[in-house]
Design a protein around this motif. Sequence first.
Motif, short mmCIF file in Angstrom:
data_model
loop_
_atom_site.label_atom_id
_atom_site.label_comp_id
_atom_site.label_asym_id
_atom_site.label_seq_id
_atom_site.Cartn_x
_atom_site.Cartn_y
_atom_site.Cartn_z
N TYR A 71 2.56 5.83 -3.27
CA TYR A 71 3.61 6.71 -3.81
C TYR A 71 3.59 6.74 -5.34
CZ TYR A 71 8.11 8.83 -4.78
OH TYR A 71 9.09 9.67 -5.26
N LEU A 72 3.36 5.56 -5.97
CA LEU A 72 3.32 5.49 -7.42
C LEU A 72 2.16 6.29 -7.99
CD1 LEU A 72 4.19 1.72 -8.00
CD2 LEU A 72 5.62 3.69 -8.58
N LEU A 73 1.02 6.27 -7.29
CA LEU A 73 -0.17 6.96 -7.77
C LEU A 73 -0.15 8.46 -7.48
CD1 LEU A 73 -2.92 4.34 -6.80
CD2 LEU A 73 -2.01 4.81 -9.09
N THR A 74 0.40 8.83 -6.33
CA THR A 74 0.34 10.25 -5.92
C THR A 74 1.66 10.98 -6.04
OG1 THR A 74 0.86 9.77 -3.60
CG2 THR A 74 -1.48 9.66 -4.26
N ARG A 75 2.75 10.24 -6.10
CA ARG A 75 4.10 10.80 -6.08
C ARG A 75 4.31 11.73 -4.87
NH1 ARG A 75 7.40 7.79 -9.16
NH2 ARG A 75 6.25 7.13 -11.02
N ASN A 76 3.54 11.42 -3.82
CA ASN A 76 3.62 12.22 -2.59
C ASN A 76 4.21 11.33 -1.49
OD1 ASN A 76 2.98 13.46 -0.04
ND2 ASN A 76 1.54 14.79 -1.15
N ALA A 77 5.46 11.64 -1.09
CA ALA A 77 6.15 10.82 -0.09
C ALA A 77 5.43 10.84 1.25
CB ALA A 77 7.58 11.29 0.08
N ASN A 78 4.86 12.00 1.62
CA ASN A 78 4.18 12.10 2.91
C ASN A 78 2.97 11.19 2.98
OD1 ASN A 78 5.93 13.88 4.09
ND2 ASN A 78 4.77 15.72 3.51
N LYS A 79 2.20 11.11 1.90
CA LYS A 79 1.01 10.25 1.89
C LYS A 79 1.41 8.77 1.93
CE LYS A 79 -2.11 13.48 -0.44
NZ LYS A 79 -3.03 13.70 -1.58
N ALA A 80 2.47 8.44 1.23
CA ALA A 80 2.94 7.05 1.25
C ALA A 80 3.45 6.67 2.64
CB ALA A 80 4.04 6.86 0.21
N LEU A 81 4.19 7.60 3.23
CA LEU A 81 4.73 7.32 4.56
C LEU A 81 3.65 7.24 5.62
CD1 LEU A 81 7.96 9.51 4.56
CD2 LEU A 81 7.84 7.01 4.65
N ALA A 82 2.52 7.88 5.39
CA ALA A 82 1.41 7.83 6.34
C ALA A 82 0.93 6.39 6.52
CB ALA A 82 0.26 8.71 5.86
N GLY B 142 0.82 -1.21 0.00
CA GLY B 142 0.00 0.00 0.00
C GLY B 142 0.85 1.25 0.00
N THR B 143 1.97 1.21 0.73
CA THR B 143 2.89 2.36 0.75
C THR B 143 3.45 2.62 -0.65
OG1 THR B 143 3.51 1.84 3.03
CG2 THR B 143 5.00 3.26 1.79
N ALA B 144 3.94 1.55 -1.29
CA ALA B 144 4.52 1.69 -2.62
C ALA B 144 3.48 2.16 -3.65
CB ALA B 144 5.13 0.36 -3.06
N LEU C 131 2.96 3.70 5.91
CA LEU C 131 4.09 2.97 6.48
C LEU C 131 4.19 3.17 8.00
CD1 LEU C 131 6.50 1.21 5.65
CD2 LEU C 131 7.86 3.30 5.46
N MET C 132 3.85 4.38 8.45
CA MET C 132 3.99 4.70 9.86
C MET C 132 2.88 4.08 10.71
SD MET C 132 6.72 6.33 10.14
CE MET C 132 7.89 7.09 9.02
N VAL C 133 1.84 3.60 10.04
CA VAL C 133 0.70 3.01 10.77
C VAL C 133 0.59 1.55 10.38
CG1 VAL C 133 -1.77 3.10 11.21
CG2 VAL C 133 -0.50 5.21 10.76
N ASP C 134 1.00 0.67 11.27
CA ASP C 134 0.83 -0.75 10.98
C ASP C 134 -0.02 -1.39 12.07
OD1 ASP C 134 2.70 -2.73 12.79
OD2 ASP C 134 3.51 -0.68 12.68
N PHE C 135 -0.90 -2.30 11.64
CA PHE C 135 -1.80 -2.97 12.56
C PHE C 135 -1.07 -3.96 13.46
CE2 PHE C 135 -4.10 -1.84 8.74
CZ PHE C 135 -5.28 -1.28 9.21
#
Length: 691
Positions: free
Chosen positions: A325-336, A320-322, A338-342
């Motif tokens: 990033y591929l769809l939005t090219r926004n690192a912050n949204k991708a990292l959001a 989902g992180t990758a 990555l920083m939240v794991d169940f």
Amino acid sequence: MKFYIKHETRGRLRIHLAQKRMSYGQADTLLYYLENLDGVVSAKVYERTCDAVVNYRGSRAAVIRGISEFHYQDVEVPSQVLQSSGRALNAEYQEKLIFKVICHYGRRLFLPYPLNAIYTTATSLKYIWKGIDTLLHRKIEVPVLDATAIGVSVLRQDFGTAGSIMFLLGIGEILEEWTHKKSVGDLARTMSLNVGRVWLKREDQEILVESGEVQPGDEVVVRMGNVIPFDGSVTDGEAMVNQASLTGESVPVCKKEGSVAYAGTVVEEGEITIRVKTVGGSSRYDKIVTMIEESEKLKSSLEGKAEHLADKLVPYTLGGTALTYLLTRNANKALAILMVDFSCALKLAMPISVLSAIREAGTHKATVKGGKYLEAMAEADTIVFDKTGTLTKAKPTVVDVVPFDNNDPEEMLRIAACLEEHFPHSMAKAVVSAARKKHLAHEEMHSKVEYVVAHGISTTIEDHKAVIGSYHFVFEDEKCLIPEDGQEKFDNIPEEYSHLYLAIDGRLAAVICIEDPLREEAKASVEALRGAGISKIVMMTGDSERTAAAIARRVGVDEYYSEVLPEDKANFIEKEKAAGRKVIMVGDGINDSPALSAANVGIAISDGAEIAREIADITVGADDLQELVVLKEISNALMKRIRRNYRFIITFNAGLIACGVAGILQPTSSALLHNTSTLAISLKSMQNLLP
């Protein structure tokens, strides 16, 4: 001992001891003394403040007098109590937590940014290596996710986020390790050996002595149904030994001359003599801890599912992180994402919930040998009670000895006690106790005794065959006869009592009448169990139809079965399980052991036979059947908490991901909220389930 009362309410005292500091050993000694003081219900000792809290019933003056008479040097504390105390462990982990918090916030406040960055980068290497190592083992699990989140934060020079993630992961690790070790330690202590008296072999005599008198090299005799008190080697006899509590083996192991015997295992069949190797209690404790740590006993299926799901979610989180990033090219949204794991919350909160429930059950005098038994308890819909010592009081008493053939009643009681003292059963204990009260001492005057499970005892006394036991055993199996002139006396024996029949040379010598009164709380406990979700309540007993029917009516069970054998109880439970029911078995005797093993949950009464306690999955105190109700309520509440935690973790973290992808939350905020919620739910999971 000098002390003063800091605070007092009815039935509760908080006292302060007149000493500057208290060692862990002193605290454990005082606690042991207080818990064994007449009138004291429970006690806690706080070594840091030199305080103690005492809850008591009855005379306040007597409790205060007992406390004032306390001196450390006068109290003999069993070695295993001091050796396996969890006091030092608690202090160690409290200090670890405090140190972790002070260091983290101290660095953020006082360490210059460049030094803080260097420190954070160096610390992150441990987590990054763990993630790489997991990948090298061809696994994509939680360490990979942690390493990725920390590594990306360091690469982005977001050292605050990286430091916060590692801090909360560290706090979680400490809490999980602390709770796990404490719960395992508490469980091991309650499972640890506590043998009172043993049969010591001296020359050709067997002498009943306190276990503390036994030295290495001595020989002790262990018979069927009894626990092996010390590590040693078998010098005589042959027996089938249950080692389940030590090794996890379900099948009894044959022990004969030359075999090694382990303390805490139980003789299921036969008799052996053991030459004692060690007498300390620590080896038994250490073995139990190792067995628990290495086994899966502590894991319920819901825990296993949570851990499995946590690891399964990792690839989706990374994917989902990758993809983001591929769809939005926004690192912050991708990292959001990555920083939240169940996984972190799932793997931490579930075990803590179960282990805390085991600890809470312990405060209600219930020893639970694993989380899966609490889960089975929650799912159970059928409960089977043994009668004697379970629904009836654990301490029956002899009310009369009816002699035949002009035998002396006291002599008959003396002979009966001589035979019965070798075997652990509530009826046997009643006979031995009655003889002791009448000061009917005896020498060992019989040959080797043979115990027939659920029937009775057979031996030879001065070339005369003697048997004692149930009506079925004495009159049907052994074909003993009632003396010709004694039939009327036999017919008039009071029916409200349980009966033990003693026969010598094929003729009835005496009938021992034993009062086995119903527990006052039995009926209320049965009704409360129905209210807690048990739909079928059954009583099974070896007693006559008349006695069983009377007890069943008074207690209010759904079904009852009389004159049953051990295999009948086990077969009934297997049939219920085959019909799709989840079954609890509650018993206290040797004859209950097959049924305790067969049930989904076997519960033994603490005052019962040692083999029942060893085989059972749960042991409860003998004081009050309401403890069964409390145990059922704890189990039900535990399953609700686990499901509630599961729903909260999934919903809350999914919300954080959605907010991050939408740009509402920055990765730092997402990580902080995620880790804070994980810590909060873990702390809440450590709270008691019952108010």
